[in-house]
Each structure stands twice: as structure tokens, then as C-alpha cells.
Design a protein around this motif. Structure first.
Motif, mmCIF file in Angstrom:
data_model
loop_
_atom_site.group_PDB
_atom_site.id
_atom_site.type_symbol
_atom_site.label_atom_id
_atom_site.label_comp_id
_atom_site.label_asym_id
_atom_site.label_seq_id
_atom_site.Cartn_x
_atom_site.Cartn_y
_atom_site.Cartn_z
ATOM 1 N N ASP A 30 -4.430 0.227 -1.211
ATOM 2 C CA ASP A 30 -3.560 0.113 -2.373
ATOM 3 C C ASP A 30 -4.162 -0.874 -3.375
ATOM 4 O O ASP A 30 -4.395 -2.037 -3.057
ATOM 5 C CB ASP A 30 -2.168 -0.347 -1.949
ATOM 6 C CG ASP A 30 -1.472 0.689 -1.079
ATOM 7 O OD1 ASP A 30 -1.132 1.756 -1.616
ATOM 8 O OD2 ASP A 30 -1.294 0.433 0.126
ATOM 9 N N GLU B 162 -3.222 5.842 -7.423
ATOM 10 C CA GLU B 162 -2.111 5.251 -8.158
ATOM 11 C C GLU B 162 -1.952 5.884 -9.535
ATOM 12 O O GLU B 162 -0.837 6.039 -10.037
ATOM 13 C CB GLU B 162 -2.313 3.740 -8.294
ATOM 14 C CG GLU B 162 -2.141 2.992 -6.991
ATOM 15 C CD GLU B 162 -2.386 1.502 -7.138
ATOM 16 O OE1 GLU B 162 -2.804 1.079 -8.239
ATOM 17 O OE2 GLU B 162 -2.155 0.760 -6.168
ATOM 18 N N GLY C 179 -5.518 5.471 6.979
ATOM 19 C CA GLY C 179 -4.368 4.696 7.422
ATOM 20 C C GLY C 179 -4.137 3.375 6.735
ATOM 21 O O GLY C 179 -3.192 2.662 7.085
ATOM 22 N N GLU C 180 -4.971 3.011 5.752
ATOM 23 C CA GLU C 180 -4.808 1.706 5.098
ATOM 24 C C GLU C 180 -4.177 1.824 3.715
ATOM 25 O O GLU C 180 -4.170 0.858 2.957
ATOM 26 C CB GLU C 180 -6.180 1.029 4.965
ATOM 27 C CG GLU C 180 -6.881 0.750 6.286
ATOM 28 C CD GLU C 180 -6.165 -0.296 7.121
ATOM 29 O OE1 GLU C 180 -5.428 -1.113 6.547
ATOM 30 O OE2 GLU C 180 -6.338 -0.269 8.356
ATOM 31 N N ASN C 181 -3.662 3.000 3.363
ATOM 32 C CA ASN C 181 -3.210 3.213 1.994
ATOM 33 C C ASN C 181 -1.785 3.767 1.981
ATOM 34 O O ASN C 181 -1.552 4.932 2.299
ATOM 35 C CB ASN C 181 -4.167 4.188 1.294
ATOM 36 C CG ASN C 181 -3.994 4.187 -0.204
ATOM 37 O OD1 ASN C 181 -2.888 4.272 -0.700
ATOM 38 N ND2 ASN C 181 -5.108 4.116 -0.919
ATOM 39 N N LYS C 182 -0.825 2.929 1.593
ATOM 40 C CA LYS C 182 0.579 3.339 1.585
ATOM 41 C C LYS C 182 0.860 4.378 0.511
ATOM 42 O O LYS C 182 1.675 5.276 0.711
ATOM 43 C CB LYS C 182 1.474 2.116 1.385
ATOM 44 C CG LYS C 182 1.445 1.137 2.539
ATOM 45 C CD LYS C 182 2.334 -0.055 2.269
ATOM 46 C CE LYS C 182 2.282 -1.050 3.418
ATOM 47 N NZ LYS C 182 3.127 -2.248 3.149
ATOM 48 N N GLU C 183 0.197 4.254 -0.640
ATOM 49 C CA GLU C 183 0.407 5.228 -1.706
ATOM 50 C C GLU C 183 -0.118 6.604 -1.297
ATOM 51 O O GLU C 183 0.473 7.625 -1.634
ATOM 52 C CB GLU C 183 -0.268 4.758 -2.995
ATOM 53 C CG GLU C 183 -0.170 5.719 -4.173
ATOM 54 C CD GLU C 183 1.263 6.000 -4.612
ATOM 55 O OE1 GLU C 183 1.461 6.979 -5.352
ATOM 56 O OE2 GLU C 183 2.189 5.259 -4.220
ATOM 57 N N GLU D 136 -0.121 7.733 1.758
ATOM 58 C CA GLU D 136 0.907 8.256 2.664
ATOM 59 C C GLU D 136 2.091 8.807 1.883
ATOM 60 O O GLU D 136 2.590 9.907 2.163
ATOM 61 C CB GLU D 136 1.375 7.146 3.606
ATOM 62 C CG GLU D 136 2.490 7.574 4.559
ATOM 63 C CD GLU D 136 3.022 6.424 5.382
ATOM 64 O OE1 GLU D 136 3.558 6.692 6.468
ATOM 65 O OE2 GLU D 136 2.919 5.268 4.929
ATOM 66 N N ARG D 137 2.537 8.057 0.884
ATOM 67 C CA ARG D 137 3.695 8.495 0.101
ATOM 68 C C ARG D 137 3.424 9.822 -0.605
ATOM 69 O O ARG D 137 4.255 10.741 -0.570
ATOM 70 C CB ARG D 137 4.058 7.417 -0.935
ATOM 71 C CG ARG D 137 5.366 7.702 -1.663
ATOM 72 C CD ARG D 137 5.492 6.888 -2.924
ATOM 73 N NE ARG D 137 4.515 7.302 -3.935
ATOM 74 C CZ ARG D 137 4.617 8.406 -4.665
ATOM 75 N NH1 ARG D 137 5.628 9.239 -4.497
ATOM 76 N NH2 ARG D 137 3.695 8.699 -5.554
#
Length: 234
Positions: free
Chosen positions: A59, A68, A81-85, A87-88
Motif C-alpha cells: 500500500d 490506488e 499478500g502485502e497489499n490491502k488495496e 485484496e479489496r
């Protein structure tokens, strides 16, 4: 000899990037990523990109910047697995994802750069990876057919280049960068040092300049650490 050195990442990208292109981007996690080229790519505003990269950044950094800004429509990757965006966007259906075993991804790029259209591998047999793919048996063992990968543009990070584009990588920052460079129709490389032709020892060159089209200097990359783990005091 054609001058491969460009004054900035912006200049190196401006006349070759377009909407809808496929890009192969070097790096492993945040190690060996072309930081300034990714930032410059974001600033171009191109969209609907397909990005081939082992990771998708984190992120706010690396390819996470392009996620983003919604410039990536599809990721072909191994570990995300290190990126919440990421995943979203994936869970909401905004981002198309093609997960590929890490070794298979590397071979797909290498084969693409070598002009090999496809290859058989045992990796993924009997799993979701194998769905829809041709399966054949060799020496009594099942294999699946994987198509190779090529890209319109490769964005690569190296440690040092001469003006002809011969590259030297530094330690593990080599990772996916050479195979990305080979797979790209146009290869743009970001380096920390540029030297004159004849300066580099030929035996020390990791990737010959025939694969490199454009060179950009970034003498002070951030080299952010993805996960910093320190020993606790006793």
C-alpha cells in the motif's frame, strides 16, 4: 551508436506507454523494483494496464501506487499478500487476478523472452492452477501446458549500466529483473550508476545490452524494506 540514456523516467516513458498495454515489472517484494519508473508511470495517467510482476507492491509504494490510482486492470503475479488495496479490489471484482506459481511465472517470462511459446511443467497438476490447461504424461508423470509471457514494456531495476545498456545487478535485487527485461518488447531500465562503454568487465555483466532500449539514472533510490524485523533486547 544509439543513445540509450534518457534524462528522466518521465522522458523515457512518455512516447511509448499507452492505455491497455501489458507491462513486465521487475522486483521481488520491494527488493529490486524500478521505483522512479513506477512513479513516472503513475504520473502518465495511462490506464487499463496488465502488470506481470511477482508481487503487487505494498500500500502506497511500488505497484501499490498504480493500484490506488486504478490504473491496473489485471495482475499476473505470484504473491500478493502485502497489499490491502489489492485484496479489496480483487474481492470487489474491480481487479482481475491471475495467480501463478513463482517458478512457473519466472519460466513463463524467460520462455517468452527466448521465443518459446509454451512449455510443460509438473507444478500445479491436480490443483486449480491446472483447470482448463492441456495435460500430458511424460515418463509416467502428468504435466500441464503453460503459455509463455511477453510484454509491451519491461520496467527493470539494475545496479549499474554502461551507455550501451549492459547491466550488472546487485545481489538478490537481480531476482525477476533479467527475465522481465528479456520478455519486454521495449525494455526501460533504472540504474544507480551509468558508466562508459568498456568500463565494465565483460565477465561481470549479468544481462547484455541487446535487451535494453532505454536507461534512466536514479542514484538515490529509497530501497524501502518491506518487513523490518529486529531482535528484541534480552
Amino acid at each position: 551508436m544509439v543513445n540509450k540514456v534518457y534524462s528522466s523516467a518521465k522522458d523515457a516513458l512518455q512516447d511509448v506507454v499507452q492505455d491497455g498495454q501489458t507491462l513486465a515489472v521487475g522486483g521481488f517484494g520491494l527488493c529490486g523494483i524500478p521505483e522512479s519508473l513506477i512513479t513516472a508511470l503513475k504520473q502518465t495517467g495511462v490506464k487499463n494496464l496488465t502488470c506481470i510482476s511477482n508481487n503487487a507492491g505494498v500500500d502506497g509504494f511500488g505497484l501499490g501506487l498504480l493500484l490506488e490510482s486504478k490504473q491496473i486492470k489485471k495482475m499476473i503475479a505470484s504473491y500478493v499478500g502485502e497489499n490491502k488495496e489489492f485484496e479489496r479490489q480483487f474481492l470487489s471484482g474491480e481487479l482481475e487476478v491471475e495467480l501463478t506459481p513463482q517458478g512457473t511465472l519466472a519460466e513463463k517470462l524467460r520462455a517468452g523472452g527466448a521465443g518459446i511459446p509454451a512449455f510443460f511443467t509438473a507444478t500445479g497438476v491436480g490443483t486449480l492452477i491446472a483447470e482448463g490447461k492441456e495435460e500430458r504424461e511424460f515418463n509416467g508423470k502428468p504435466y500441464i501446458l503453460e503459455n509463455s509471457l511477453t510484454a509491451d514494456i519491461a520496467l527493470v531495476k539494475a545496479y549499474k549500466a554502461d551507455t550501451a545498456g549492459n547491466l550488472i545487478f546487485r545481489k538478490t535485487a537481480q531476482n525477476f529483473n533479467p527475465v522481465c527485461a528479456m520478455a519486454g518488447k521495449v525494455c526501460i531500465v533504472e540504474v544507480e550508476e551509468i558508466v562508459e562503454i568498456g568500463t565494465l568487465d565483460p565477465d561481470q555483466i549479468h544481462l547484455p545490452g541487446i535487451y535494453v532500449n532505454r536507461i534512466v539514472l536514479n542514484a538515490t533510490p529509497e530501497k524501502r524494506i518491506e518487513q523490518l524485523t529486529l531482535k528484541e533486547e534480552a
